[in-house]
Design an enzyme around this catalytic site. Structure first.
Site, PDB file in Angstrom:
ATOM      1  N   ASP A  23      16.053  -2.046  -8.412  1.00 25.69           N
ATOM      2  CA  ASP A  23      15.662  -1.877  -9.730  1.00 25.69           C
ATOM      3  C   ASP A  23      16.256  -0.274  -9.982  1.00 25.69           C
ATOM      4  O   ASP A  23      15.061   0.421  -9.630  1.00 25.69           O
ATOM      5  CB  ASP A  23      14.375  -2.411  -9.989  1.00 25.69           C
ATOM      6  CG  ASP A  23      13.774  -1.879 -11.381  1.00 25.69           C
ATOM      7  OD1 ASP A  23      14.709  -1.348 -12.271  1.00 25.69           O
ATOM      8  OD2 ASP A  23      12.615  -2.281 -11.627  1.00 25.69           O
ATOM      9  N   LYS A  86      19.439   7.230 -16.602  1.00 28.29           N
ATOM     10  CA  LYS A  86      19.882   5.971 -16.841  1.00 28.29           C
ATOM     11  C   LYS A  86      20.253   5.838 -18.249  1.00 28.29           C
ATOM     12  O   LYS A  86      21.065   5.285 -18.678  1.00 28.29           O
ATOM     13  CB  LYS A  86      18.734   4.982 -16.676  1.00 28.29           C
ATOM     14  CG  LYS A  86      19.257   3.486 -16.738  1.00 28.29           C
ATOM     15  CD  LYS A  86      18.322   2.548 -16.230  1.00 28.29           C
ATOM     16  CE  LYS A  86      18.279   1.238 -16.767  1.00 28.29           C
ATOM     17  NZ  LYS A  86      17.310   0.075 -15.862  1.00 28.29           N
ATOM     18  N   GLU A 185      17.997  -7.446 -15.729  1.00 29.19           N
ATOM     19  CA  GLU A 185      16.693  -7.344 -15.464  1.00 29.19           C
ATOM     20  C   GLU A 185      15.956  -8.423 -15.884  1.00 29.19           C
ATOM     21  O   GLU A 185      15.161  -8.767 -14.923  1.00 29.19           O
ATOM     22  CB  GLU A 185      16.136  -5.912 -15.984  1.00 29.19           C
ATOM     23  CG  GLU A 185      16.872  -4.735 -15.263  1.00 29.19           C
ATOM     24  CD  GLU A 185      16.777  -3.246 -16.066  1.00 29.19           C
ATOM     25  OE1 GLU A 185      16.207  -3.264 -16.972  1.00 29.19           O
ATOM     26  OE2 GLU A 185      17.248  -2.435 -15.498  1.00 29.19           O
ATOM     27  N   ASP A 208      10.945  -6.927 -21.826  1.00 28.42           N
ATOM     28  CA  ASP A 208      10.932  -5.649 -20.912  1.00 28.42           C
ATOM     29  C   ASP A 208      11.077  -4.671 -21.676  1.00 28.42           C
ATOM     30  O   ASP A 208      12.176  -4.287 -22.263  1.00 28.42           O
ATOM     31  CB  ASP A 208      12.278  -6.046 -20.226  1.00 28.42           C
ATOM     32  CG  ASP A 208      12.606  -4.958 -19.252  1.00 28.42           C
ATOM     33  OD1 ASP A 208      11.922  -3.889 -19.218  1.00 28.42           O
ATOM     34  OD2 ASP A 208      13.383  -5.096 -18.326  1.00 28.42           O
TER      35      ASP A 208
END
Ligand code: AMP
Length: 613
Positions: A23, A86, A185, A208
């Site tokens: 992850d 990211k 994800e 999420d």
């Protein structure tokens, strides 16, 4: 609905081989693998935490530190400590216009390329920086299990576009990993949930909210089949934005604007950390007070309400796309650290009126799912079937700048669709195919993925050539396009490299560099890391003592100085654990002192600025 089975290339993976489930998060990253059928999360060297802060620090001598030790440098070395990489992945400078001011480090505009980060006189692409985080995770597993790990499944937000997915895959490659699959994800979270759930037939919503991104996916789970019905989200919405709202509030209270902190990156970073601390505190308490900084739940909820409402609007859109009503949802799975915010849970309960599943740690659920998917690719989980969707529509530009959608969003992947086009001018020999991703009618509002030219169309009157454009999306969500004039079989084919993607040459060079690095013996590397971390700590602790004499007691100065001397004395030993033991002693002692100094310094600085303003 056709069921597409995931690629179980059993024979391809050696029996004892470890395939990592990674992850790669905005704030933290985690790595996991499956042992005896169960996902195991790899912990740090203290055995305390599974989270590796996605932070990198470049020391003055050019050495790189990743993870906790780098996070410690956020405040002392804001310009050489890189976080939230990211958010930069797969982005060009113009995509980040507002965001760049918020960063304490420098990002630069490289024409027609992905954005780069500048540290001193060196430039790094977000792909290289992400690769360093991935390498760190790989090494964590390798040093714990004493095996090499060369293959991985890496997760990305469902809402990542093609450029962001490719960038993630490139980062994996650069880290020396064969990326077997990029998975979404929320889908990974559903896999982890499904692995633990007794129910065999359910409709679930995976919500999420991480540090930098928001994703919502609606899935139908049925006997080991994970069917994603729809997905929605925002790759630029998360906990970082919540911190930003708190900062703005504190500045406004003092009659200041965000630009007040432009010049002082250390101050900006300290306030950012304080805001995050306040936010986390308010997840379990009704009020926060630290020095001059206060915030209570009511004000906090008002500040963040519009942000949460945005996520709810997207959640409703995902439900609409799945042709479901909120009452059709059996369970909500929470993913990402920001779902710990009470208002998130409150609002979700109001919308769905069902149980919020919180048996699995929202920080760990994605990595666990990635490991399960990795295990499945190794041929060990034969009853798993994953049916994911593409988050954004894909199409080409037609006359007048219109977007002609070829693969609509929420189509199952892998997908393959062909559509026919023709020329608009008599005798036209070339046809430009410009490919876009997005939901707007005009291409200028969507993201351009790239373009290519089909050349050599034999002269024919307008409207006669029959040009078939074939779009293929693979299981990673990455796109390939072919165009063919059918009568003459004139053909061209491209893998869409992001408009700003790194070139093969660049990638080749980076790979060579990374292979060179990989040759460095693991043990030596671990010792070098310990020494670097130790010297960096000595440097910052000495600086800290010098700068904070006024607020430290004599005893504190003496104790800290002794601990610094003890650490200095072991920097030449060959046992990394001896160095880490001294680092831990000094870190633990100095942490509350640093906290006190931070409070003091922020208050002083902000008061000073209020007066000046
Ligand atoms: P992730 O990207 O999933 O690691 O999520 C990290 C984000 O969650 C960061 O913005 C954190 O500040 C936030 N976060 C972590 N713990 C909490 C908490 N207890 N309350 C609110 N936000 C949190």
């Amino acid at each position: 609905m056709a069921k597409i089975s995931i690629n179980m290339k059993s024979g391809e993976v050696a029996a004892k081989e470890i395939i990592l489930g990674i992850d790669l998060g905005t704030t933290n990253s985690l790595v996991s693998y499956v042992k005896d059928g169960r996902p195991v999360l790899v912990k740090d060297r203290t055995g305390q935490s599974t989270l590796v802060p996605s932070v990198l620090h470049f020391s003055e001598s050019g050495d790189l530190i990743v993870g906790d030790a780098a996070k410690d440098k956020l405040m002392t070395h804001p310009e050489s400590t890189i976080y939230s990489v990211k958010r930069l992945l797969g982005k060009a400078y113009q995509d980040l216009s507002d965001y760049s001011n918020r960063l304490s480090y420098k990002i630069i505009d490289v024409e027609d390329q992905l954005v780069k980060v500048q540290v001193g006189d060196k430039f790094y692409s977000p792909i290289e920086l992400s690769a360093e985080i991935l390498k760190h995770l790989k090494q964590r597993v390798e040093s714990e299990l004493k095996v090499t790990a060369n293959k991985a499944v890496i997760t990305v937000p469902a809402y990542f576009n093609d450029a962001q997915r490719q960038a993630t895959r490139d980062a994996g490659k650069l880290a020396g990993l064969e990326v077997l699959r990029i998975i979404n994800e929320p889908t990974a979270a559903a896999l982890a949930y499904g692995d633990q759930s007794e129910d065999t037939d359910e409709t679930i919503a995976v919500y999420d909210l991480g540090g930098g991104t928001f994703d919502i996916s609606i899935l139908q789970l049925s006997d080991g089949v994970y069917d994603v019905l729809s997905t929605n989200g925002d790759t630029f919405l998360g906990g970082d934005d919540v911190d930003e709202l708190i900062i703005k509030h504190w500045l406004e209270e003092r009659g200041l604007t965000v630009s007040a902190m432009d010049e002082d990156k250390t101050l900006a970073q300290s306030v950012r950390l304080k805001a995050e601390q306040a936010k986390k505190h308010l997840s379990a308490n009704n009020s926060f007070a630290s020095g001059d900084f206060t915030l209570d739940r009511e004000i906090f909820d008002t500040l963040i309400s519009p942000l949460i409402e945005t996520t709810l609007a997207k959640t409703k859109a995902a439900l609409r796309d799945a042709e479901l009503d909120s009452t059709d949802i059996d369970k909500i799975i929470l993913v990402g650290g920001s779902t710990r915010i009470p208002l998130v849970k409150e609002k979700l309960s109001q919308l769905f009126n069902v149980e919020i599943y919180n048996e699995i740690d929202p920080d760990e659920v994605v990595a666990m799912g990635a490991a399960l998917q990795a295990d499945s690719l190794a041929g060990n989980q034969s009853d798993l079937l994953l049916l994911d969707v593409t988050p954004l529509s894909l199409g080409i530009e037609t006359v007048g700048g219109l977007m002609d959608t070829v693969i609509p969003r929420n189509s199952k992947v892998p997908a393959s669709v062909a559509k026919s086009y023709t020329t608009s001018v008599d005798g036209q020999a070339n046809l430009k195919v410009a490919v876009f991703q997005g939901e707007r009618d005009l291409v200028e509002h969507n993201r351009k993925l790239g373009e290519f030219i089909l050349k050599g169309i034999p002269p024919m009157p307008a409207g006669i050539p029959k040009i078939k454009v074939h779009f293929v999306i693979d299981a990673d969500g990455i796109i390939k396009i072919k165009a063919e004039e059918e009568r003459t079989q004139t053909r061209t084919e491209i893998t869409i490299k992001s408009q700003y993607g790194i070139s093969e040459e660049e990638m080749g060079k980076m790979l060579i560099d990374s292979i060179k690095n990989a040759k460095v013996d693991m043990e030596t590397k671990a010792l070098v890391d310990a020494k670097n971390e130790g010297s960096a700590l000595v440097f910052s602790a000495e600086k800290f003592i010098k700068q904070n004499k006024a607020i430290l007691s004599e005893e504190e100065i003496a104790t800290m100085s002794r601990q610094v001397a003890d650490l200095k004395a072991v920097l030449d030993v060959t046992d990394k654990d001896v160095i880490y033991a001294k680092i831990t002693v000094l870190n633990e002692y100095s942490e509350p002192l640093a906290e006190r100094a931070m409070n003091h310094n922020i208050s002083m600085a902000m008061k000073g600025q209020s007066l000046k303003d």
